[in-house]
Design a protein around this motif. Structure first.
Motif, PDB file in Angstrom:
ATOM      1  N   LYS A  55      14.036  55.111 -27.129  1.00 36.97           N
ATOM      2  CA  LYS A  55      14.488  53.824 -26.613  1.00 36.97           C
ATOM      3  C   LYS A  55      13.536  53.340 -25.519  1.00 36.97           C
ATOM      4  O   LYS A  55      12.960  54.131 -24.787  1.00 36.97           O
ATOM      5  CB  LYS A  55      15.893  53.950 -26.015  1.00 36.97           C
ATOM      6  N   GLU A  56      13.376  52.040 -25.417  1.00 35.90           N
ATOM      7  CA  GLU A  56      12.518  51.485 -24.381  1.00 35.90           C
ATOM      8  C   GLU A  56      13.272  51.157 -23.102  1.00 35.90           C
ATOM      9  O   GLU A  56      12.722  51.252 -22.016  1.00 35.90           O
ATOM     10  CB  GLU A  56      11.815  50.231 -24.909  1.00 35.90           C
ATOM     11  N   LEU A  57      14.551  50.755 -23.229  1.00 34.07           N
ATOM     12  CA  LEU A  57      15.349  50.352 -22.082  1.00 34.07           C
ATOM     13  C   LEU A  57      16.706  51.052 -22.096  1.00 34.07           C
ATOM     14  O   LEU A  57      17.185  51.469 -23.152  1.00 34.07           O
ATOM     15  CB  LEU A  57      15.576  48.833 -22.109  1.00 34.07           C
ATOM     16  N   PRO A  58      17.331  51.165 -20.927  1.00 32.42           N
ATOM     17  CA  PRO A  58      18.703  51.701 -20.911  1.00 32.42           C
ATOM     18  C   PRO A  58      19.671  50.681 -21.500  1.00 32.42           C
ATOM     19  O   PRO A  58      19.334  49.508 -21.660  1.00 32.42           O
ATOM     20  CB  PRO A  58      18.968  51.938 -19.420  1.00 32.42           C
ATOM     21  N   PRO A  59      20.899  51.091 -21.832  1.00 36.19           N
ATOM     22  CA  PRO A  59      21.875  50.151 -22.397  1.00 36.19           C
ATOM     23  C   PRO A  59      22.203  49.022 -21.430  1.00 36.19           C
ATOM     24  O   PRO A  59      22.240  49.213 -20.212  1.00 36.19           O
ATOM     25  CB  PRO A  59      23.106  51.022 -22.647  1.00 36.19           C
ATOM     26  N   LYS A  60      22.449  47.836 -21.970  1.00 35.75           N
ATOM     27  CA  LYS A  60      22.762  46.668 -21.146  1.00 35.75           C
ATOM     28  C   LYS A  60      24.221  46.675 -20.690  1.00 35.75           C
ATOM     29  O   LYS A  60      24.533  46.167 -19.632  1.00 35.75           O
ATOM     30  CB  LYS A  60      22.483  45.385 -21.925  1.00 35.75           C
ATOM     31  N   ASP A  61      25.096  47.224 -21.521  1.00 35.52           N
ATOM     32  CA  ASP A  61      26.518  47.252 -21.205  1.00 35.52           C
ATOM     33  C   ASP A  61      26.793  48.280 -20.110  1.00 35.52           C
ATOM     34  O   ASP A  61      26.331  49.422 -20.192  1.00 35.52           O
ATOM     35  CB  ASP A  61      27.317  47.595 -22.459  1.00 35.52           C
ATOM     36  N   ASN A  62      27.533  47.891 -19.093  1.00 35.53           N
ATOM     37  CA  ASN A  62      27.844  48.813 -18.002  1.00 35.53           C
ATOM     38  C   ASN A  62      28.820  49.907 -18.420  1.00 35.53           C
ATOM     39  O   ASN A  62      28.864  50.960 -17.801  1.00 35.53           O
ATOM     40  CB  ASN A  62      28.431  48.043 -16.808  1.00 35.53           C
ATOM     41  N   ASN A  63      29.589  49.665 -19.472  1.00 36.90           N
ATOM     42  CA  ASN A  63      30.594  50.623 -19.937  1.00 36.90           C
ATOM     43  C   ASN A  63      30.099  51.454 -21.117  1.00 36.90           C
ATOM     44  O   ASN A  63      30.899  51.988 -21.875  1.00 36.90           O
ATOM     45  CB  ASN A  63      31.876  49.884 -20.333  1.00 36.90           C
ATOM     46  N   TRP A  64      28.803  51.595 -21.266  1.00 36.15           N
ATOM     47  CA  TRP A  64      28.262  52.264 -22.447  1.00 36.15           C
ATOM     48  C   TRP A  64      28.663  53.740 -22.497  1.00 36.15           C
ATOM     49  O   TRP A  64      28.822  54.298 -23.595  1.00 36.15           O
ATOM     50  CB  TRP A  64      26.741  52.129 -22.507  1.00 36.15           C
ATOM     51  N   PHE A  65      28.842  54.372 -21.351  1.00 36.12           N
ATOM     52  CA  PHE A  65      29.183  55.799 -21.369  1.00 36.12           C
ATOM     53  C   PHE A  65      30.585  56.015 -21.947  1.00 36.12           C
ATOM     54  O   PHE A  65      30.819  56.987 -22.665  1.00 36.12           O
ATOM     55  CB  PHE A  65      29.091  56.386 -19.956  1.00 36.12           C
ATOM     56  N   TYR A  66      31.509  55.113 -21.663  1.00 38.42           N
ATOM     57  CA  TYR A  66      32.852  55.215 -22.237  1.00 38.42           C
ATOM     58  C   TYR A  66      32.805  55.007 -23.749  1.00 38.42           C
ATOM     59  O   TYR A  66      33.507  55.690 -24.494  1.00 38.42           O
ATOM     60  CB  TYR A  66      33.783  54.173 -21.604  1.00 38.42           C
ATOM     61  N   ILE A  67      31.975  54.070 -24.188  1.00 46.29           N
ATOM     62  CA  ILE A  67      31.849  53.799 -25.627  1.00 46.29           C
ATOM     63  C   ILE A  67      31.242  54.994 -26.344  1.00 46.29           C
ATOM     64  O   ILE A  67      31.712  55.412 -27.403  1.00 46.29           O
ATOM     65  CB  ILE A  67      31.033  52.513 -25.853  1.00 46.29           C
ATOM     66  N   ARG A  68      30.202  55.588 -25.762  1.00 45.31           N
ATOM     67  CA  ARG A  68      29.580  56.765 -26.378  1.00 45.31           C
ATOM     68  C   ARG A  68      30.552  57.937 -26.411  1.00 45.31           C
ATOM     69  O   ARG A  68      30.615  58.679 -27.394  1.00 45.31           O
ATOM     70  CB  ARG A  68      28.307  57.127 -25.611  1.00 45.31           C
ATOM     71  N   THR A  69      31.328  58.120 -25.357  1.00 44.20           N
ATOM     72  CA  THR A  69      32.292  59.209 -25.314  1.00 44.20           C
ATOM     73  C   THR A  69      33.376  59.021 -26.366  1.00 44.20           C
ATOM     74  O   THR A  69      33.772  59.985 -27.032  1.00 44.20           O
ATOM     75  CB  THR A  69      32.916  59.303 -23.905  1.00 44.20           C
ATOM     76  N   ALA A  70      33.841  57.801 -26.538  1.00 44.65           N
ATOM     77  CA  ALA A  70      34.848  57.524 -27.565  1.00 44.65           C
ATOM     78  C   ALA A  70      34.269  57.777 -28.960  1.00 44.65           C
ATOM     79  O   ALA A  70      34.946  58.341 -29.826  1.00 44.65           O
ATOM     80  CB  ALA A  70      35.342  56.090 -27.447  1.00 44.65           C
ATOM     81  N   ALA A  71      33.023  57.384 -29.180  1.00 42.99           N
ATOM     82  CA  ALA A  71      32.389  57.609 -30.481  1.00 42.99           C
ATOM     83  C   ALA A  71      32.196  59.104 -30.738  1.00 42.99           C
ATOM     84  O   ALA A  71      32.345  59.565 -31.876  1.00 42.99           O
ATOM     85  CB  ALA A  71      31.053  56.881 -30.538  1.00 42.99           C
ATOM     86  N   LEU A  72      31.888  59.859 -29.701  1.00 42.06           N
ATOM     87  CA  LEU A  72      31.743  61.312 -29.853  1.00 42.06           C
ATOM     88  C   LEU A  72      33.080  61.958 -30.195  1.00 42.06           C
ATOM     89  O   LEU A  72      33.146  62.869 -31.027  1.00 42.06           O
ATOM     90  CB  LEU A  72      31.167  61.925 -28.582  1.00 42.06           C
ATOM     91  N   LEU A  73      34.161  61.493 -29.557  1.00 43.41           N
ATOM     92  CA  LEU A  73      35.477  62.034 -29.878  1.00 43.41           C
ATOM     93  C   LEU A  73      35.832  61.741 -31.334  1.00 43.41           C
ATOM     94  O   LEU A  73      36.402  62.594 -32.019  1.00 43.41           O
ATOM     95  CB  LEU A  73      36.542  61.450 -28.951  1.00 43.41           C
ATOM     96  N   ARG A  74      35.484  60.566 -31.804  1.00 39.79           N
ATOM     97  CA  ARG A  74      35.736  60.228 -33.211  1.00 39.79           C
ATOM     98  C   ARG A  74      34.976  61.162 -34.145  1.00 39.79           C
ATOM     99  O   ARG A  74      35.510  61.622 -35.152  1.00 39.79           O
ATOM    100  CB  ARG A  74      35.343  58.773 -33.471  1.00 39.79           C
TER     101      ARG A  74
END
Length: 152
Positions: A55-74
């Protein structure tokens, strides 16, 4: 086959599970649940870190860690015993090497590891006896409850 057709048509014979709802809608709802609960510890470095080396840049969304954690739980819900290495392959992607051919690169292990540790602290997942992670009964209950909310 009949039970599947009943579920597809919207006539559920039993409870709604994670497999019955669209993944992106469930991930958004569960990320909001994680953020609202306040039990997930978000690392301090989430505002500056990239999710992978390609990746060239970090995620733009401030809540990206919650989204990634939810996707990992899925992912852990759908496949018991999945570990950090397999999740790195799943969340990896293509690196742009200019005029040279593209190659697959793995995602950041630190992001995945911290998210899995946070889910373990919340008692939603646990270590599998054969390696990797598995979902707990509390994690399955919360996931299916959010799936029911998404479905209705």
């Amino acid at each position: 086959k009949q039970w599947y057709q009943r579920r597809v048509r919207g006539k559920h014979t039993g409870g709604v599970t994670l497999k019955d709802v669209e993944s992106h809608m469930w991930v958004k709802e569960f990320a909001a649940f994680l953020q609202k609960s306040g039990k997930l510890t978000v690392p301090k470095w989430t505002d500056i870190v990239k999710t992978a080396t390609f990746k060239e840049l970090p995620p733009k969304d401030n809540n990206w860690f919650y989204i990634r954690t939810a996707a990992l739980l899925r992912r852990v819900y759908l496949k018991q015993g999945v570990g950090c290495g397999a999740l790195r392959k799943i969340y990896g992607g293509r690196i742009n090497r200019g005029s040279a051919p593209s190659h697959h690169k793995k995602a950041s292990a630190s992001v995945i590891r911290h998210a899995l540790k946070g889910l373990e602290e919340m008692k939603l997942i646990a270590k599998h006896p054969d390696g990797g992670r598995m979902i707990t009964s509390a994690g399955r209950r919360d996931a299916d409850r959010i799936a029911f909310q998404v479905m209705s």
